[in-house]
Design a protein around this motif. Structure first.
Motif, PDB file in Angstrom:
ATOM      1  N   GLN A   1      34.740 -13.785  64.789  1.00 49.31           N
ATOM      2  CA  GLN A   1      34.025 -12.650  65.356  1.00 49.31           C
ATOM      3  C   GLN A   1      34.810 -11.367  65.060  1.00 49.31           C
ATOM      4  N   VAL A   2      34.116 -10.389  64.514  1.00 57.84           N
ATOM      5  CA  VAL A   2      34.753  -9.131  64.169  1.00 57.84           C
ATOM      6  C   VAL A   2      34.789  -8.219  65.390  1.00 57.84           C
ATOM      7  N   GLN A   3      35.963  -7.671  65.672  1.00 58.43           N
ATOM      8  CA  GLN A   3      36.103  -6.716  66.772  1.00 58.43           C
ATOM      9  C   GLN A   3      36.867  -5.491  66.292  1.00 58.43           C
ATOM     10  N   LEU A   4      36.408  -4.323  66.732  1.00 61.08           N
ATOM     11  CA  LEU A   4      37.081  -3.064  66.466  1.00 61.08           C
ATOM     12  C   LEU A   4      37.445  -2.459  67.820  1.00 61.08           C
ATOM     13  N   VAL A   5      38.706  -2.113  67.990  1.00 66.00           N
ATOM     14  CA  VAL A   5      39.157  -1.559  69.255  1.00 66.00           C
ATOM     15  C   VAL A   5      39.828  -0.221  69.015  1.00 66.00           C
ATOM     16  N   GLU A   6      39.203   0.831  69.554  1.00 64.22           N
ATOM     17  CA  GLU A   6      39.760   2.170  69.421  1.00 64.22           C
ATOM     18  C   GLU A   6      40.707   2.485  70.565  1.00 64.22           C
ATOM     19  N   SER A   7      41.651   3.357  70.302  1.00 62.81           N
ATOM     20  CA  SER A   7      42.561   3.846  71.333  1.00 62.81           C
ATOM     21  C   SER A   7      43.056   5.225  70.935  1.00 62.81           C
ATOM     22  N   GLY A   8      43.691   5.911  71.891  1.00 65.38           N
ATOM     23  CA  GLY A   8      44.298   7.204  71.603  1.00 65.38           C
ATOM     24  C   GLY A   8      43.532   8.401  72.121  1.00 65.38           C
ATOM     25  N   GLY A   9      42.352   8.183  72.673  1.00 65.56           N
ATOM     26  CA  GLY A   9      41.600   9.294  73.230  1.00 65.56           C
ATOM     27  C   GLY A   9      42.226   9.816  74.508  1.00 65.56           C
ATOM     28  N   GLY A  10      41.689  10.926  74.997  1.00 64.59           N
ATOM     29  CA  GLY A  10      42.193  11.490  76.228  1.00 64.59           C
ATOM     30  C   GLY A  10      41.789  12.938  76.382  1.00 64.59           C
ATOM     31  N   LEU A  11      42.450  13.592  77.328  1.00 58.92           N
ATOM     32  CA  LEU A  11      42.211  15.009  77.610  1.00 58.92           C
ATOM     33  C   LEU A  11      43.306  15.834  76.948  1.00 58.92           C
ATOM     34  N   VAL A  12      42.902  16.851  76.211  1.00 59.89           N
ATOM     35  CA  VAL A  12      43.866  17.710  75.512  1.00 59.89           C
ATOM     36  C   VAL A  12      43.376  19.145  75.595  1.00 59.89           C
ATOM     37  N   TRP A 104      30.926  -1.848  64.688  1.00 62.53           N
ATOM     38  CA  TRP A 104      31.283  -0.694  65.510  1.00 62.53           C
ATOM     39  C   TRP A 104      32.285  -1.077  66.594  1.00 62.53           C
ATOM     40  N   GLY A 105      33.122  -0.116  66.936  1.00 63.38           N
ATOM     41  CA  GLY A 105      33.953  -0.265  68.112  1.00 63.38           C
ATOM     42  C   GLY A 105      33.211   0.226  69.343  1.00 63.38           C
ATOM     43  N   GLN A 106      33.891   0.160  70.483  1.00 65.89           N
ATOM     44  CA  GLN A 106      33.249   0.525  71.745  1.00 65.89           C
ATOM     45  C   GLN A 106      33.371   2.015  72.055  1.00 65.89           C
ATOM     46  N   GLY A 107      34.237   2.704  71.316  1.00 63.13           N
ATOM     47  CA  GLY A 107      34.383   4.143  71.490  1.00 63.13           C
ATOM     48  C   GLY A 107      35.550   4.528  72.376  1.00 63.13           C
ATOM     49  N   THR A 108      36.067   5.723  72.134  1.00 65.67           N
ATOM     50  CA  THR A 108      37.123   6.282  72.968  1.00 65.67           C
ATOM     51  C   THR A 108      36.796   7.747  73.233  1.00 65.67           C
ATOM     52  N   GLN A 109      36.949   8.163  74.474  1.00 62.84           N
ATOM     53  CA  GLN A 109      36.561   9.517  74.869  1.00 62.84           C
ATOM     54  C   GLN A 109      37.650  10.516  74.491  1.00 62.84           C
ATOM     55  N   VAL A 110      37.227  11.600  73.863  1.00 61.51           N
ATOM     56  CA  VAL A 110      38.107  12.735  73.580  1.00 61.51           C
ATOM     57  C   VAL A 110      37.517  13.956  74.288  1.00 61.51           C
ATOM     58  N   THR A 111      38.318  14.565  75.128  1.00 66.63           N
ATOM     59  CA  THR A 111      37.884  15.760  75.850  1.00 66.63           C
ATOM     60  C   THR A 111      38.856  16.897  75.563  1.00 66.63           C
ATOM     61  N   VAL A 112      38.321  17.990  75.061  1.00 65.32           N
ATOM     62  CA  VAL A 112      39.143  19.161  74.745  1.00 65.32           C
ATOM     63  C   VAL A 112      38.756  20.269  75.723  1.00 65.32           C
ATOM     64  N   SER A 113      39.668  20.565  76.627  1.00 66.76           N
ATOM     65  CA  SER A 113      39.361  21.526  77.684  1.00 66.76           C
ATOM     66  C   SER A 113      40.642  22.097  78.255  1.00 66.76           C
TER      67      SER A 113
END
Length: 114
Positions: A1-12, A104-113
């Protein structure tokens, strides 16, 4: 089973940097085009950057000169270095690997504020 796992997102804060990573399991990535997409609230998912198996890269006009995509096939990982971030870069960022099938991966949230 193919899995893609994103990381590194956050608030900046605007002008800051983030580095996203996407680790693939279940399949070699060598022959695949790897890409990053993003989807902001109320908008369609859009292609941000892609990298071929021969490491040819392409970028959307909105991120050209600020973002850099790279890959490490031995680690089955694709990266997105994001510099000079702007509030309009706020979105969920998705990793994908593409050939005849798209994963596809599940996504990682990036917030620039501020």
């Amino acid at each position: 089973q193919v899995q893609l796992v994103e990381s590194g997102g956050g608030l900046v804060q605007p002008g800051g940097s983030l580095r996203l990573s996407c680790v693939v399991s279940g399949r070699s990535v060598t022959a695949y085009i790897m890409a990053w997409y993003r989807q902001a609230p109320g908008k369609q998912r859009e292609l941000v950057a892609s990298i071929t198996s021969r490491e040819s890269t392409a970028y959307s006009d909105s991120v050209k000169g600020r973002f850099t995509i790279s890959r490490d096939n031995t680690k089955k990982t694709v990266y997105l270095q994001m510099n000079s971030l702007k509030p309009e870069d706020t979105a969920v960022y998705y990793c994908s690997m593409q050939q005849t099938t798209v994963y596809w991966g599940q996504g990682t949230q990036v917030t620039v504020s501020s």
